[in-house]
Design an enzyme around this catalytic site. Sequence first.
Site, PDB file in Angstrom:
ATOM      1  N   ARG A 258       1.853  -2.389  -2.357  1.00  0.00           N
ATOM      2  CA  ARG A 258       3.056  -3.205  -2.105  1.00  0.00           C
ATOM      3  C   ARG A 258       2.640  -4.637  -1.765  1.00  0.00           C
ATOM      4  NH1 ARG A 258       7.685  -1.264  -0.363  1.00  0.00           N
ATOM      5  NH2 ARG A 258       8.432  -3.221  -1.236  1.00  0.00           N
TER       6      ARG A 258
ATOM      7  N   HIS B 217      15.188  -1.586  -6.278  1.00  0.00           N
ATOM      8  CA  HIS B 217      14.047  -1.892  -5.411  1.00  0.00           C
ATOM      9  C   HIS B 217      12.896  -2.352  -6.325  1.00  0.00           C
ATOM     10  CE1 HIS B 217      11.614  -2.063  -1.958  1.00  0.00           C
ATOM     11  NE2 HIS B 217      11.524  -0.795  -1.619  1.00  0.00           N
TER      12      HIS B 217
ATOM     13  N   ASP C 273      11.613  10.469  -3.192  1.00  0.00           N
ATOM     14  CA  ASP C 273      12.071   9.503  -2.191  1.00  0.00           C
ATOM     15  C   ASP C 273      12.967  10.279  -1.224  1.00  0.00           C
ATOM     16  OD1 ASP C 273      12.893   7.222  -0.812  1.00  0.00           O
ATOM     17  OD2 ASP C 273      14.190   6.467  -2.414  1.00  0.00           O
TER      18      ASP C 273
ATOM     19  N   ARG D 117      16.722  -8.172   1.778  1.00  0.00           N
ATOM     20  CA  ARG D 117      16.892  -6.716   1.781  1.00  0.00           C
ATOM     21  C   ARG D 117      18.245  -6.424   2.405  1.00  0.00           C
ATOM     22  NH1 ARG D 117      13.374  -1.532   3.635  1.00  0.00           N
ATOM     23  NH2 ARG D 117      12.377  -2.136   1.686  1.00  0.00           N
TER      24      ARG D 117
ATOM     25  N   GLN E 117       9.098  -2.541  -5.269  1.00  0.00           N
ATOM     26  CA  GLN E 117       8.521  -1.203  -5.144  1.00  0.00           C
ATOM     27  C   GLN E 117       8.057  -0.692  -6.509  1.00  0.00           C
ATOM     28  OE1 GLN E 117       8.265   0.966  -2.228  1.00  0.00           O
ATOM     29  NE2 GLN E 117       6.953   2.001  -3.694  1.00  0.00           N
TER      30      GLN E 117
ATOM     31  N   CYS F  74       7.627   6.359  -2.236  1.00  0.00           N
ATOM     32  CA  CYS F  74       7.704   4.956  -1.808  1.00  0.00           C
ATOM     33  C   CYS F  74       7.516   4.817  -0.298  1.00  0.00           C
ATOM     34  CB  CYS F  74       9.032   4.361  -2.238  1.00  0.00           C
ATOM     35  SG  CYS F  74      10.455   5.295  -1.658  1.00  0.00           S
TER      36      CYS F  74
HETATM   37  N1   CP Z   1       8.942   1.536   0.516  1.00  0.00           N
HETATM   38  C1   CP Z   1       9.545   0.628   1.314  1.00  0.00           C
HETATM   39  O1   CP Z   1      10.313  -0.216   0.862  1.00  0.00           O
HETATM   40  O2   CP Z   1       9.202   0.721   2.611  1.00  0.00           O
HETATM   41  P1   CP Z   1       9.912  -0.067   3.815  1.00  0.00           P
HETATM   42  O3   CP Z   1      11.325   0.425   3.877  1.00  0.00           O
HETATM   43  O4   CP Z   1       9.104   0.281   5.012  1.00  0.00           O
HETATM   44  O5   CP Z   1       9.880  -1.529   3.497  1.00  0.00           O
HETATM   45  N1  NVA Z   2      15.967   4.968  -1.191  1.00  0.00           N
HETATM   46  C1  NVA Z   2      15.424   4.524   0.055  1.00  0.00           C
HETATM   47  C2  NVA Z   2      14.198   3.684  -0.194  1.00  0.00           C
HETATM   48  C3  NVA Z   2      13.479   3.226   1.022  1.00  0.00           C
HETATM   49  C4  NVA Z   2      12.291   2.388   0.713  1.00  0.00           C
HETATM   50  C5  NVA Z   2      16.454   3.760   0.846  1.00  0.00           C
HETATM   51  O1  NVA Z   2      17.168   2.954   0.252  1.00  0.00           O
HETATM   52  O2  NVA Z   2      16.578   3.989   2.041  1.00  0.00           O
END
Ligand code: CP
Ligand code: NVA
Length: 316
Positions: A303, A139, A234, A112, A142, A275
């Site tokens: 998830r 993502h 989101d 990530r 997700q 999400c």
């Molecule tokens: N939706 C999601 O990716 O959550 P986190 O950022 O908590 O992993």
């Molecule tokens: N778009 C958001 C998603 C978090 C799960 C981010 O990248 O912060």
Amino acid sequence: MAAKIPTQFKGRSLLNWIDYEPEEIQQFLDLAIALKEEKKRGEINQRFIGKTIALIFEKRSTRTRCSFETGFGEEGGHPVFLSTQDIQLGGKESVEDTARVLGRMFSAIEFRGFKQEHVEKLAEYSGIPVINGLTDDFHPTQALADIMTLQENFGHLKGLHLVFAGDGRNNVARSLMLISAKMGINFTIFSPKELYPDTKIQEICKPFAEKSGAKITICDDISLVKGADAIYTDVWVSMGEESLKESRCALLAPFQVNEEMIQKAGNKDCIFLHCLPAVKGEEVTADVIEGNRSKVWDQAENRKYTIKAIMLALIA
Ligand code: CP
Ligand code: NVA
């Protein structure tokens, strides 16, 4: 009976869903549903005994980290969490060198972070399966949980109308566009013109949508939410964009998911998805996210099973 793990994905990476056929995505989905049933039956399986996974996190996470870590550990595997406080990735040590070292020590890598290019380099240089746990661009894990939640609620995917309201160019919107195009879900992005997804991702999705019959619409006209089966939003400010908060909030205020927008869908069965994490009062009102149309906690739970399905298919 334990879920049947497809064998043809072993050794592949998941960087986004571009390289996966709709039938293959369906196999991941079916496996995730089977794993959720296994869990409900109280079954314990040990399909990762002797395996290890490196979990690299440049950005924070609750759901993704916990899904990978518990999902891998419950199956007898050993996950190792590596934040940027722990490793030199991209700083003192190049991504390529980190990849080559981890590739000698682990069964797989989850990443990530910021750059899509980095997750791609990890896959290229490590020689082991790499799973994208979120980048600025995509993502994918997700998106699989999102369509699993649609499948659970409607019993099918093809022909559903999914509306994403908000920052139409972010990682979640782009991944939803891609998976919808592949799976025949009609997908509308309702966002200000300034935040429309780039033409490159639109061009990538076009042939997939033509093949599946999905209709992809990008608009700033609220009347196009009509008939939505699901409205998704989101955060307005994604991780790494914190300095833009003020201008984003001003730009996106008319795109908030609230009861008025839900009513505009005109569908009594319309559900709400997010999400998470959510900023209540910004992209969604508290009454919508806490209301009975909201499926966000199921979505978060999913998830775990979708991530476990991806890990089992690519690594076990
Ligand atoms: N939706 C999601 O990716 O959550 P986190 O950022 O908590 O992993
Ligand atoms: N778009 C958001 C998603 C978090 C799960 C981010 O990248 O912060």
